[in-house]
Design an enzyme around this catalytic site. Structure first.
Site, PDB file in Angstrom:
ATOM      1  N   VAL A 297      -6.327  93.472 -48.527  1.00 43.00           N
ATOM      2  CA  VAL A 297      -7.117  92.260 -48.334  1.00 43.00           C
ATOM      3  C   VAL A 297      -6.280  91.323 -47.482  1.00 43.00           C
ATOM      4  O   VAL A 297      -5.050  91.386 -47.481  1.00 43.00           O
ATOM      5  CB  VAL A 297      -7.517  91.580 -49.667  1.00 43.00           C
ATOM      6  N   SER A 298      -6.958  90.429 -46.755  1.00 41.42           N
ATOM      7  CA  SER A 298      -6.251  89.543 -45.842  1.00 41.42           C
ATOM      8  C   SER A 298      -5.719  88.284 -46.507  1.00 41.42           C
ATOM      9  O   SER A 298      -4.694  87.753 -46.100  1.00 41.42           O
ATOM     10  CB  SER A 298      -7.174  89.140 -44.688  1.00 41.42           C
ATOM     11  N   THR A 299      -6.427  87.783 -47.510  1.00 41.41           N
ATOM     12  CA  THR A 299      -6.013  86.531 -48.139  1.00 41.41           C
ATOM     13  C   THR A 299      -6.015  86.669 -49.658  1.00 41.41           C
ATOM     14  O   THR A 299      -6.640  87.580 -50.208  1.00 41.41           O
ATOM     15  CB  THR A 299      -6.966  85.368 -47.777  1.00 41.41           C
TER      16      THR A 299
ATOM     17  N   GLN B 219      -9.433  86.904 -51.438  1.00 39.35           N
ATOM     18  CA  GLN B 219     -10.254  88.108 -51.398  1.00 39.35           C
ATOM     19  C   GLN B 219      -9.886  89.012 -52.565  1.00 39.35           C
ATOM     20  O   GLN B 219      -8.740  89.057 -52.994  1.00 39.35           O
ATOM     21  CB  GLN B 219     -10.057  88.848 -50.072  1.00 39.35           C
TER      22      GLN B 219
ATOM     23  N   GLN C 141      -1.692  92.416 -49.729  1.00 36.80           N
ATOM     24  CA  GLN C 141      -2.403  91.272 -49.157  1.00 36.80           C
ATOM     25  C   GLN C 141      -1.673  90.925 -47.875  1.00 36.80           C
ATOM     26  O   GLN C 141      -0.537  90.468 -47.892  1.00 36.80           O
ATOM     27  CB  GLN C 141      -2.393  90.100 -50.139  1.00 36.80           C
TER      28      GLN C 141
END
Length: 182
Positions: free
Chosen positions: A8-10, A13, A34
């Site tokens: 996940v990017s952040t 999420q 992440q």
């Protein structure tokens, strides 16, 4: 062995959808992290790549969880070839162990990269148009009174979505000024 990779990017999420799909596919081990997909320096991905052995499958929920550019995808595929492992993307229905899967992998990666570039171009054009009209660009700022009010509401148990609606800002702006505490 089927080895999964979830990203996940952040922190906002949730990787659970990916984890469920990887577990459902039969992954015996899952690496997760992440980090932005544009960042090639991802420790968990590096560990996963070192752990791969001949006959292993690197399984991802979707190709964009693994990489963001065709060059990175090709680099990963070359590393997989060197150890005798293959790549499987569950939702893209791609299996690199087949000739058609190899070809489709490169085509899908190219299309995804083009799509990101087109989105970037549209965003930049919109920003330039706003600048030419003298309009503000970027996330809106909020005054100290709203920030204090937001923090008080959050401390009183209101959800971020509700506080953002009450104050009249987006949730992403609210997270900027009132980050989630661990």
């Amino acid at each position: 062995m089927k080895i999964g990779y979830a990203r996940v990017s952040t922190i906002h999420q949730d990787p659970q959808l990916q984890l469920n799909a990887l577990e459902g596919y039969g992954c015996e081990r899952i690496y997760q992290e992440q980090s932005s997909g544009a960042n090639r320096d991802r420790p968990e991905l590096a560990q996963l790549m070192k752990a791969l052995r001949a006959g292993d499958e690197l399984v991802v929920w979707k190709l964009d969880r693994l990489c963001r550019s065709v060059s990175h995808l090709i680099n990963i595929c070359e590393q997989l070839d060197e150890v005798g492992a293959t790549l499987v993307s569950i939702t893209d229905n791609i299996d690199q162990s087949t000739p058609a899967g190899k070809a489709l992998l490169v085509i899908m990666g190219t299309i995804a990269e083009m799509e990101r570039e087109l989105i970037r171009e549209r965003i930049m054009a919109g920003v330039e148009a706003r600048k030419q009209k003298g309009l503000p660009t970027g996330r809106p700022t909020i005054d100290d009174t709203k920030i204090r009010t937001a923090r008080a509401l959050i401390n009183d148990g209101e959800t971020y979505a509700e506080v953002a609606r009450m104050i009249g800002i987006s949730r992403s702006t609210l997270y900027k000024y009132c980050p989630v505490e661990d």
